[in-house]
Design a protein around this motif. Sequence first.
Motif, PDB file in Angstrom:
ATOM      1  N   GLU A 135       0.870  -1.178   0.000  1.00  0.00           N
ATOM      2  CA  GLU A 135       0.000   0.000   0.000  1.00  0.00           C
ATOM      3  C   GLU A 135       0.906   1.226   0.000  1.00  0.00           C
ATOM      4  O   GLU A 135       2.038   1.161   0.508  1.00  0.00           O
ATOM      5  CB  GLU A 135      -0.906   0.029   1.239  1.00  0.00           C
ATOM      6  CG  GLU A 135      -1.998  -1.023   1.260  1.00  0.00           C
ATOM      7  CD  GLU A 135      -3.157  -0.700   0.327  1.00  0.00           C
ATOM      8  OE1 GLU A 135      -3.286   0.472  -0.099  1.00  0.00           O
ATOM      9  OE2 GLU A 135      -3.920  -1.628   0.019  1.00  0.00           O
ATOM     10  N   PRO A 136       0.459   2.351  -0.554  1.00  0.00           N
ATOM     11  CA  PRO A 136       1.346   3.520  -0.650  1.00  0.00           C
ATOM     12  C   PRO A 136       1.692   4.121   0.711  1.00  0.00           C
ATOM     13  O   PRO A 136       0.837   4.668   1.395  1.00  0.00           O
ATOM     14  CB  PRO A 136       0.540   4.505  -1.510  1.00  0.00           C
ATOM     15  CG  PRO A 136      -0.881   4.068  -1.405  1.00  0.00           C
ATOM     16  CD  PRO A 136      -0.842   2.586  -1.218  1.00  0.00           C
ATOM     17  N   THR A 137       2.957   3.975   1.103  1.00  0.00           N
ATOM     18  CA  THR A 137       3.444   4.491   2.386  1.00  0.00           C
ATOM     19  C   THR A 137       4.718   5.314   2.209  1.00  0.00           C
ATOM     20  O   THR A 137       5.428   5.560   3.176  1.00  0.00           O
ATOM     21  CB  THR A 137       3.754   3.344   3.359  1.00  0.00           C
ATOM     22  OG1 THR A 137       4.902   2.622   2.878  1.00  0.00           O
ATOM     23  CG2 THR A 137       2.568   2.395   3.523  1.00  0.00           C
ATOM     24  N   LEU A 138       5.044   5.705   0.953  1.00  0.00           N
ATOM     25  CA  LEU A 138       6.328   6.340   0.650  1.00  0.00           C
ATOM     26  C   LEU A 138       7.487   5.412   1.030  1.00  0.00           C
ATOM     27  O   LEU A 138       8.572   5.864   1.348  1.00  0.00           O
ATOM     28  CB  LEU A 138       6.455   7.697   1.364  1.00  0.00           C
ATOM     29  CG  LEU A 138       5.443   8.765   0.906  1.00  0.00           C
ATOM     30  CD1 LEU A 138       5.511   9.991   1.816  1.00  0.00           C
ATOM     31  CD2 LEU A 138       5.713   9.174  -0.547  1.00  0.00           C
ATOM     32  N   MET A 139       7.220   4.116   1.008  1.00  0.00           N
ATOM     33  CA  MET A 139       8.167   3.058   1.357  1.00  0.00           C
ATOM     34  C   MET A 139       8.585   3.107   2.817  1.00  0.00           C
ATOM     35  O   MET A 139       9.555   2.458   3.205  1.00  0.00           O
ATOM     36  CB  MET A 139       9.401   3.060   0.443  1.00  0.00           C
ATOM     37  CG  MET A 139       9.128   2.513  -0.952  1.00  0.00           C
ATOM     38  SD  MET A 139       8.435   0.814  -0.984  1.00  0.00           S
ATOM     39  CE  MET A 139       9.822  -0.170  -0.455  1.00  0.00           C
TER      40      MET A 139
END
Length: 362
Positions: A168-172
């Motif tokens: 999911e998009p978490t800025l990695m």
Amino acid sequence: MTIEQLYEQAVLLLKQLISIPSYSKYEEATADAIASFLEQHGIASNRNLNNVWAVNKYFDPAKPTILLNSHHDTVHPNKQYTKDPFEPAVENEKLYGLGSNDAGGCLVSLIAAFLHFYDHPNLSHNLLLAATAEEEISGYNGIEALLGNKDFKATMGDNEPAFAIVGEPTLMNLAVAEKGLMVLDCIAHGRAGHAAREEGDNALYKAMKDIEWFSSYKFEKISEWMGPVKMNVTVIETENKAHNIVPSQCRYVVDVRVTDAYTHEEVFGIISQHVQSEIRPRSMRLRSTAIDVTHPIVQAGIALGKTCYGSPTSSDKALMPFPSLKCGPGDSARSHTADEFIYLHEIKDGIEGYIKMLEKVL
């Protein structure tokens, strides 16, 4: 393949997925595209409903398994789009399109990482890739159905995965904890009457008193990673539309984001003690989850300079009864927005990040 080749293949696949409508429950065509992509790279895939899964070449049921999971369904595009949501356009190093950020970039980056390790013969863990459906609606035919599928379970010798990376998009960065979700359908009961004669017992006023409580109540226990439990009334309506009738019922919906400081049952009990309305939880499936920061996959991310945090949003992580880390390229703030996009460099960084994290545990 080199990182550059993996990146090029990932972007091509993401463009293809963007071009195919894949609303929750209608993901057949993107499931076909993912299966076809894997087949083109010499990887046999399996299908359960609209869930596609595959294992590494030297899969050994005696070894523990790492689940690599993200979803290929999307929400509907909102009305503020100025671009074609199904046209994968690149402008200023941004790839636009519905599902590009949530969670297409994560999915193709995980697939690329899976390709990288696919034919490595001496891994300490198995890798199991799962591209799943119905995440956006927390549906029953997505990851939950796949985890219960007999063929899926038999592949691992009826063992659960040792842990999962949920794309999911978490800025990695590392979402080590995630709030659970409980949706409440509430009904305030009154008595109908003629508004001009001040008859009846106004259910709307009763609802307003309860809504005031929902807006102001503070739960005592605060989660280390997720802060306080949050409650928001998001929908309200009465059964009649005439201006001159005192409503006998007022229905409203409460969105409750539950932390690991409370169970759903505890939160529901506190609410029930304080409001007059009839309250019915739609579901208590989406529980708060957390993975210990000492877990090897979390430590692998920390060693690469990633930051740990608690996520306010829910995902398929909530349906996994084993440790799971939410992590991926893209920014959660862009999810479900008009003209959704992901930076191309985020996809490349996502592939490299996943590979480097997995190298530390494989």
